[in-house]
Design a protein around this motif. Structure first.
Motif, PDB file in Angstrom:
ATOM      1  N   ILE A 253      -7.341   5.369   5.811  1.00 47.11           N
ATOM      2  CA  ILE A 253      -7.337   4.262   5.362  1.00 47.11           C
ATOM      3  C   ILE A 253      -6.469   3.987   4.493  1.00 47.11           C
ATOM      4  O   ILE A 253      -6.563   4.536   3.203  1.00 47.11           O
ATOM      5  CB  ILE A 253      -8.750   3.859   4.657  1.00 47.11           C
ATOM      6  CG1 ILE A 253      -9.981   4.442   5.632  1.00 47.11           C
ATOM      7  CG2 ILE A 253      -8.853   2.589   4.240  1.00 47.11           C
ATOM      8  CD1 ILE A 253     -11.330   4.283   5.027  1.00 47.11           C
ATOM      9  N   PRO A 254      -5.415   2.952   4.749  1.00 44.61           N
ATOM     10  CA  PRO A 254      -4.375   2.714   3.754  1.00 44.61           C
ATOM     11  C   PRO A 254      -5.147   1.844   2.662  1.00 44.61           C
ATOM     12  O   PRO A 254      -6.063   1.080   2.571  1.00 44.61           O
ATOM     13  CB  PRO A 254      -3.488   1.603   4.693  1.00 44.61           C
ATOM     14  CG  PRO A 254      -4.087   1.973   5.920  1.00 44.61           C
ATOM     15  CD  PRO A 254      -5.250   2.282   5.933  1.00 44.61           C
TER      16      PRO A 254
ATOM     17  N   ARG B 279       0.799  -1.092   0.083  1.00 37.04           N
ATOM     18  CA  ARG B 279      -0.249   0.076   0.055  1.00 37.04           C
ATOM     19  C   ARG B 279       0.792   1.182  -0.058  1.00 37.04           C
ATOM     20  O   ARG B 279       1.703   1.400   0.899  1.00 37.04           O
ATOM     21  CB  ARG B 279      -0.828  -0.135   1.125  1.00 37.04           C
ATOM     22  CG  ARG B 279      -1.939  -1.136   1.058  1.00 37.04           C
ATOM     23  CD  ARG B 279      -2.497  -1.386   2.472  1.00 37.04           C
ATOM     24  NE  ARG B 279      -3.849  -2.383   2.251  1.00 37.04           N
ATOM     25  CZ  ARG B 279      -4.334  -3.120   3.231  1.00 37.04           C
ATOM     26  NH1 ARG B 279      -3.856  -2.767   4.512  1.00 37.04           N
ATOM     27  NH2 ARG B 279      -5.088  -3.770   3.076  1.00 37.04           N
ATOM     28  N   GLY B 280       0.508   2.314  -0.965  1.00 38.06           N
ATOM     29  CA  GLY B 280       1.154   3.440  -1.055  1.00 38.06           C
ATOM     30  C   GLY B 280       0.414   4.584  -0.887  1.00 38.06           C
ATOM     31  O   GLY B 280       0.780   5.917  -1.511  1.00 38.06           O
ATOM     32  N   SER B 281      -0.862   4.464  -0.655  1.00 37.55           N
ATOM     33  CA  SER B 281      -1.898   5.688  -0.644  1.00 37.55           C
ATOM     34  C   SER B 281      -2.675   5.646   0.521  1.00 37.55           C
ATOM     35  O   SER B 281      -2.618   4.443   1.460  1.00 37.55           O
ATOM     36  CB  SER B 281      -2.499   5.549  -2.121  1.00 37.55           C
ATOM     37  OG  SER B 281      -1.972   5.745  -3.019  1.00 37.55           O
ATOM     38  N   ILE B 282      -3.363   6.693   0.721  1.00 37.68           N
ATOM     39  CA  ILE B 282      -4.346   6.890   1.878  1.00 37.68           C
ATOM     40  C   ILE B 282      -5.592   7.176   1.683  1.00 37.68           C
ATOM     41  O   ILE B 282      -5.593   8.446   0.802  1.00 37.68           O
ATOM     42  CB  ILE B 282      -3.632   7.549   3.184  1.00 37.68           C
ATOM     43  CG1 ILE B 282      -2.311   7.289   3.684  1.00 37.68           C
ATOM     44  CG2 ILE B 282      -4.620   7.793   4.445  1.00 37.68           C
ATOM     45  CD1 ILE B 282      -1.613   8.147   4.432  1.00 37.68           C
TER      46      ILE B 282
ATOM     47  N   ASP C  10      -9.671   1.044  -7.865  1.00 40.09           N
ATOM     48  CA  ASP C  10     -10.762   1.584  -8.578  1.00 40.09           C
ATOM     49  C   ASP C  10     -12.054   1.968  -7.806  1.00 40.09           C
ATOM     50  O   ASP C  10     -11.920   1.548  -6.550  1.00 40.09           O
ATOM     51  CB  ASP C  10     -10.924   0.663  -9.858  1.00 40.09           C
ATOM     52  CG  ASP C  10     -11.465  -0.707  -9.295  1.00 40.09           C
ATOM     53  OD1 ASP C  10     -11.720  -0.976  -8.274  1.00 40.09           O
ATOM     54  OD2 ASP C  10     -11.380  -1.785 -10.314  1.00 40.09           O
ATOM     55  N   ALA C  11     -13.102   2.501  -8.431  1.00 36.56           N
ATOM     56  CA  ALA C  11     -14.281   2.879  -7.896  1.00 36.56           C
ATOM     57  C   ALA C  11     -14.731   1.676  -7.017  1.00 36.56           C
ATOM     58  O   ALA C  11     -15.391   2.206  -5.832  1.00 36.56           O
ATOM     59  CB  ALA C  11     -15.230   3.420  -8.878  1.00 36.56           C
ATOM     60  N   PRO C  12     -15.111   0.298  -7.529  1.00 39.23           N
ATOM     61  CA  PRO C  12     -15.584  -0.549  -6.692  1.00 39.23           C
ATOM     62  C   PRO C  12     -14.781  -1.025  -5.240  1.00 39.23           C
ATOM     63  O   PRO C  12     -15.485  -1.181  -4.365  1.00 39.23           O
ATOM     64  CB  PRO C  12     -15.736  -1.810  -7.741  1.00 39.23           C
ATOM     65  CG  PRO C  12     -15.670  -1.099  -9.009  1.00 39.23           C
ATOM     66  CD  PRO C  12     -14.679  -0.195  -8.979  1.00 39.23           C
ATOM     67  N   ASN C  13     -13.478  -1.030  -5.589  1.00 38.19           N
ATOM     68  CA  ASN C  13     -12.841  -1.084  -4.303  1.00 38.19           C
ATOM     69  C   ASN C  13     -12.659   0.016  -3.349  1.00 38.19           C
ATOM     70  O   ASN C  13     -12.721  -0.091  -2.095  1.00 38.19           O
ATOM     71  CB  ASN C  13     -10.932  -1.196  -4.921  1.00 38.19           C
ATOM     72  CG  ASN C  13     -10.798  -2.484  -5.397  1.00 38.19           C
ATOM     73  OD1 ASN C  13     -11.671  -3.659  -5.280  1.00 38.19           O
ATOM     74  ND2 ASN C  13     -10.084  -2.466  -6.237  1.00 38.19           N
ATOM     75  N   VAL C  14     -12.539   1.308  -3.832  1.00 41.22           N
ATOM     76  CA  VAL C  14     -12.457   2.479  -2.823  1.00 41.22           C
ATOM     77  C   VAL C  14     -14.256   2.287  -2.105  1.00 41.22           C
ATOM     78  O   VAL C  14     -14.271   2.671  -1.170  1.00 41.22           O
ATOM     79  CB  VAL C  14     -12.825   3.780  -3.809  1.00 41.22           C
ATOM     80  CG1 VAL C  14     -13.196   4.916  -2.794  1.00 41.22           C
ATOM     81  CG2 VAL C  14     -11.291   3.897  -4.319  1.00 41.22           C
ATOM     82  N   ALA C  15     -15.225   1.821  -2.933  1.00 42.01           N
ATOM     83  CA  ALA C  15     -16.604   1.795  -2.311  1.00 42.01           C
ATOM     84  C   ALA C  15     -16.447   0.501  -1.371  1.00 42.01           C
ATOM     85  O   ALA C  15     -17.190   0.843  -0.296  1.00 42.01           O
ATOM     86  CB  ALA C  15     -17.470   1.345  -3.574  1.00 42.01           C
TER      87      ALA C  15
ATOM     88  N   VAL D 200     -17.450   1.125   2.798  1.00 41.36           N
ATOM     89  CA  VAL D 200     -18.371   0.359   3.464  1.00 41.36           C
ATOM     90  C   VAL D 200     -17.593  -0.235   4.945  1.00 41.36           C
ATOM     91  O   VAL D 200     -18.131  -0.217   5.927  1.00 41.36           O
ATOM     92  CB  VAL D 200     -19.190  -0.574   2.527  1.00 41.36           C
ATOM     93  CG1 VAL D 200     -19.662  -1.558   3.405  1.00 41.36           C
ATOM     94  CG2 VAL D 200     -19.803  -0.006   1.514  1.00 41.36           C
ATOM     95  N   GLU D 201     -16.620  -0.727   4.475  1.00 37.25           N
ATOM     96  CA  GLU D 201     -15.583  -1.548   5.422  1.00 37.25           C
ATOM     97  C   GLU D 201     -15.350  -0.859   6.551  1.00 37.25           C
ATOM     98  O   GLU D 201     -15.255  -1.011   7.888  1.00 37.25           O
ATOM     99  CB  GLU D 201     -14.378  -2.226   4.862  1.00 37.25           C
ATOM    100  CG  GLU D 201     -13.566  -3.082   5.932  1.00 37.25           C
ATOM    101  CD  GLU D 201     -12.485  -3.601   5.434  1.00 37.25           C
ATOM    102  OE1 GLU D 201     -11.701  -4.179   6.230  1.00 37.25           O
ATOM    103  OE2 GLU D 201     -12.301  -3.717   4.115  1.00 37.25           O
ATOM    104  N   HIS D 202     -14.821   0.438   6.440  1.00 37.99           N
ATOM    105  CA  HIS D 202     -14.182   1.241   7.444  1.00 37.99           C
ATOM    106  C   HIS D 202     -15.119   2.698   7.897  1.00 37.99           C
ATOM    107  O   HIS D 202     -14.663   3.162   8.974  1.00 37.99           O
ATOM    108  CB  HIS D 202     -12.710   1.993   6.784  1.00 37.99           C
ATOM    109  CG  HIS D 202     -11.580   0.884   6.725  1.00 37.99           C
ATOM    110  ND1 HIS D 202     -10.876   0.411   7.683  1.00 37.99           N
ATOM    111  CD2 HIS D 202     -11.486   0.344   5.588  1.00 37.99           C
ATOM    112  CE1 HIS D 202     -10.315  -0.429   7.207  1.00 37.99           C
ATOM    113  NE2 HIS D 202     -10.381  -0.397   5.948  1.00 37.99           N
TER     114      HIS D 202
END
Length: 239
Positions: free
Chosen positions: A111-112, A94-97, A118-123, A127-129
């Motif tokens: 959130i690391p 992971r290299g972003s927050i 992409d958009a689905p992963n960000v969504a 939801v998770e955090h």
């Protein structure tokens, strides 16, 4: 100045959970539990001697001017989102927050994530955090949205604070930043924010959690004795 006072101020200032926040927030931490003559002068002197704070804060630039957004009415209805990119890659790749901020209370979740989520992963991350704790927001403002780039200064301010905290805790081991995140997020949400006069945690839940700096538990009579209607009225007044 007696040795125990100086030790406590240094612990409040340097303790990893407090993220080297500086004079004002260190003062707020100490004043929750203690008072002694010339306490402000002592805290100012000790914080001013912190080389690490001077090094990290010297790289911060002044905030620009922004057009204000409408004022939110309660916690986690209106949020701001942003991404911090280009960090050293951690062992998990992971290299972003992904930064999510409640515009009402200033509470934030850090959130690391991977650079190319992409958009689905960000969504899914949202939801998770965030959504599982606070529900679905009514409005979202993002610095990546060209229609709101001049209005969302809030996440930029939080990002600057987060950068200072990470510089203070990684101690040169840049790729270790992810492992510090749970305590960094707790520290940010636990200290008093000048703009609201309390910690984001208290603004959301009505009380502050204990930290290792709490030598003895504070009285919880007010929290424990309130019935449902009184509790609701107290939270409404606080907001």
């Amino acid at each position: 100045m007696s040795s125990w006072r100086e030790l406590f101020v240094k612990k409040a200032h340097d303790w990893g959970l407090m993220g080297n926040f500086g004079i004002n927030k260190t003062m707020g931490i100490v004043e929750e539990q203690f008072y002694w003559p010339k306490i402000h002068k002592d805290i100012f002197r000790i914080c001013g001697q912190c080389v690490e704070c001077q090094r990290t804060k010297s790289h911060l630039l002044p905030h620009g001017l922004y057009t204000p957004l409408t004022t939110p009415q309660r916690p986690w209805l209106d949020i701001s989102m942003d991404f911090i990119l280009g960090l050293p890659r951690t062992k998990r790749g992971r290299g972003s927050i992904f930064v999510v901020v409640d515009r009402f209370t200033m509470m934030a979740h850090f959130i690391p994530c991977h650079k190319f989520d992409d958009a689905p992963n960000v969504a899914s991350l949202f939801v998770e955090h965030v959504a599982k704790l606070h529900g679905i927001p009514q409005t979202i403002v993002s610095d990546k949205d060209p229609n709101h780039q001049q209005t969302n200064g809030q996440t930029e301010v939080v990002n600057r604070t987060l950068g200072s905290m990470l510089c203070a805790v990684v101690h040169g081991k840049l790729a270790s930043w992810e492992k510090h995140f749970p305590l960094v997020e707790f520290a940010y949400n636990r200290v008093i924010q000048r703009t609201i006069g309390m910690s984001p945690f208290e603004a959301v839940y009505g009380f502050n959690p204990l930290t290792t700096l709490d030598l003895t538990p504070l009285s919880q009579d007010v929290v424990l004795s309130l019935d449902g209607s009184k509790r609701a009225e107290a939270m409404k007044k606080l907001h």
